[in-house]
Write an enzyme that holds these catalytic residues in place. Structure first.
Site, PDB file in Angstrom:
ATOM      1  N   ASP A 152       0.835  -1.219   0.025  1.00 41.97           N
ATOM      2  CA  ASP A 152      -0.098  -0.015  -0.083  1.00 41.97           C
ATOM      3  C   ASP A 152       0.919   1.411  -0.108  1.00 41.97           C
ATOM      4  OD1 ASP A 152       1.029  -0.350   2.511  1.00 41.97           O
ATOM      5  OD2 ASP A 152      -0.917  -0.432   3.588  1.00 41.97           O
ATOM      6  N   ASP A 184      -6.880  -1.362  14.098  1.00 43.06           N
ATOM      7  CA  ASP A 184      -8.358  -1.562  13.817  1.00 43.06           C
ATOM      8  C   ASP A 184      -8.547  -2.907  13.111  1.00 43.06           C
ATOM      9  OD1 ASP A 184      -7.255  -0.864  11.520  1.00 43.06           O
ATOM     10  OD2 ASP A 184      -8.563   0.941  11.093  1.00 43.06           O
ATOM     11  N   HIS A 221      -7.052  -3.695  10.469  1.00 40.57           N
ATOM     12  CA  HIS A 221      -6.502  -3.602   9.032  1.00 40.57           C
ATOM     13  C   HIS A 221      -5.321  -4.368   8.444  1.00 40.57           C
ATOM     14  CE1 HIS A 221      -3.863   0.255   9.514  1.00 40.57           C
ATOM     15  NE2 HIS A 221      -3.270  -0.643   9.596  1.00 40.57           N
ATOM     16  N   GLU A 239      -9.344  -1.359   5.263  1.00 37.12           N
ATOM     17  CA  GLU A 239      -9.807  -1.012   6.725  1.00 37.12           C
ATOM     18  C   GLU A 239     -11.034  -1.667   6.880  1.00 37.12           C
ATOM     19  OE1 GLU A 239      -7.999   0.644   8.612  1.00 37.12           O
ATOM     20  OE2 GLU A 239      -7.422   2.774   7.819  1.00 37.12           O
TER      21      GLU A 239
HETATM   22  P1  PGA Z   1       3.069  -0.793  12.639  1.00 33.66           P
HETATM   23  O1  PGA Z   1       1.757  -0.849  11.425  1.00 33.66           O
HETATM   24  O2  PGA Z   1       4.010  -1.995  12.193  1.00 33.66           O
HETATM   25  O3  PGA Z   1       3.702   0.442  12.542  1.00 33.66           O
HETATM   26  O4  PGA Z   1       2.401  -1.287  13.765  1.00 33.66           O
HETATM   27  C1  PGA Z   1       1.223  -1.999  10.997  1.00 33.66           C
HETATM   28  C2  PGA Z   1      -0.231  -1.556  10.247  1.00 33.66           C
HETATM   29  O5  PGA Z   1      -0.727  -0.610  10.370  1.00 33.66           O
HETATM   30  O6  PGA Z   1      -0.432  -2.311   9.554  1.00 33.66           O
END
Ligand code: PGA
Length: 240
Positions: free
Chosen positions: A67, A136, A138, A143
């Site tokens: 992404d 959340d 995702h 999302e």
């Molecule tokens: P993070 O993000 O590795 O910074 O916890 C993970 C994500 O949001 O998929």
């Protein structure tokens, strides 16, 4: 799915690195799906170190990142393009033409999404998809509420994602509100899934995603249906 509980962040990263190193040794032309965020930073350092020791080469490896932000120039220091070049690509022998990232500044985002799906197919599909998990639930930027069948698409980021990610920005004053991301349907087609999560803050969502019902309200829960999914947690993320 299989869940491994590592002692700490270091052991989680070492175990993940070993899986990716073994895959590249076994299949030098492996197609990797890659993730950004705080979670895989140490993993990427370990891959770079293995490359520097002459243990493996990325020369034939192809990558697809999950992404990026919509509207953000790839040269921004906060883009996932910059993150990947800084943490991995500039330090190994991967060929620039084998690196694929979604361009959130493309003038036609629909075409960008369709083109990405085409490129993944042409590469023969993703052998291993690395994933983190959002607070959340995702995966990528898919999302809560994203269709499990969804392919690469443009998504409105949740308040939780916007606030969490804003904390890590180097240049940006305001968090982008949209992302461009592989869909759960794209992710589920990878031959193998490797999800990493560490830290106490991830414990509630890990419990919900992997011990609760499979529901589009928790995108990561779809991984319960993947035939070859390995989740590596540190002890804190496994707390619940
Ligand atoms: P993070 O993000 O590795 O910074 O916890 C993970 C994500 O949001 O998929």
């Amino acid at each position: 799915m299989k869940i491994i509980i590592a002692r700490d962040y270091e052991e989680m990263s070492e175990r993940a690195a070993k899986i990716i190193i073994d895959l590249i040794k076994r299949k030098p032309e492996a197609v990797l799906g890659l993730a950004t965020g705080a979670t895989p930073i140490r993993l990427y350092q370990l891959l770079v170190q293995a490359y520097q020791r002459g243990e493996l080469s990325f020369e034939k490896v192809t990558t697809f990142n999950l992404d990026d932000y919509v509207g953000l120039n790839k040269n921004s220091r906060d883009s996932f393009y910059s993150y990947m070049h800084e943490n991995l690509f500039s330090q190994v022998d991967i060929r620039p033409e084998n690196i694929n990232l979604l361009d959130g500044s493309a003038s036609n985002l629909t075409d960008e999404c369709l083109n990405y799906e085409r490129l993944i197919k042409e590469a023969g599909g993703i052998d291993l998809q690395l994933l983190g998990i959002g607070l959340d639930g995702h995966i990528g930027f898919a999302e809560p509420g994203s269709s499990f069948d969804g392919r690469t698409f443009v998504v409105n980021l949740t308040k939780s994602t916007i606030e969490t990610n804003a904390k890590g920005f180097i240049e940006l004053k305001q968090s982008p509100t949209q992302g461009i991301t592989m869909g759960p349907g794209t992710i589920m087609e990878a031959g193998q899934i490797l999800m990493l999560a560490n830290g106490l803050h991830k414990a509630p969502i890990i419990h919900k995603a992997f011990y609760g019902p499979v529901t589009e309200d928790v995108p990561a829960s779809v991984l319960q249906r993947h035939p070859d999914c390995l989740v590596i947690l540190d002890a804190a993320a496994a707390g619940e």
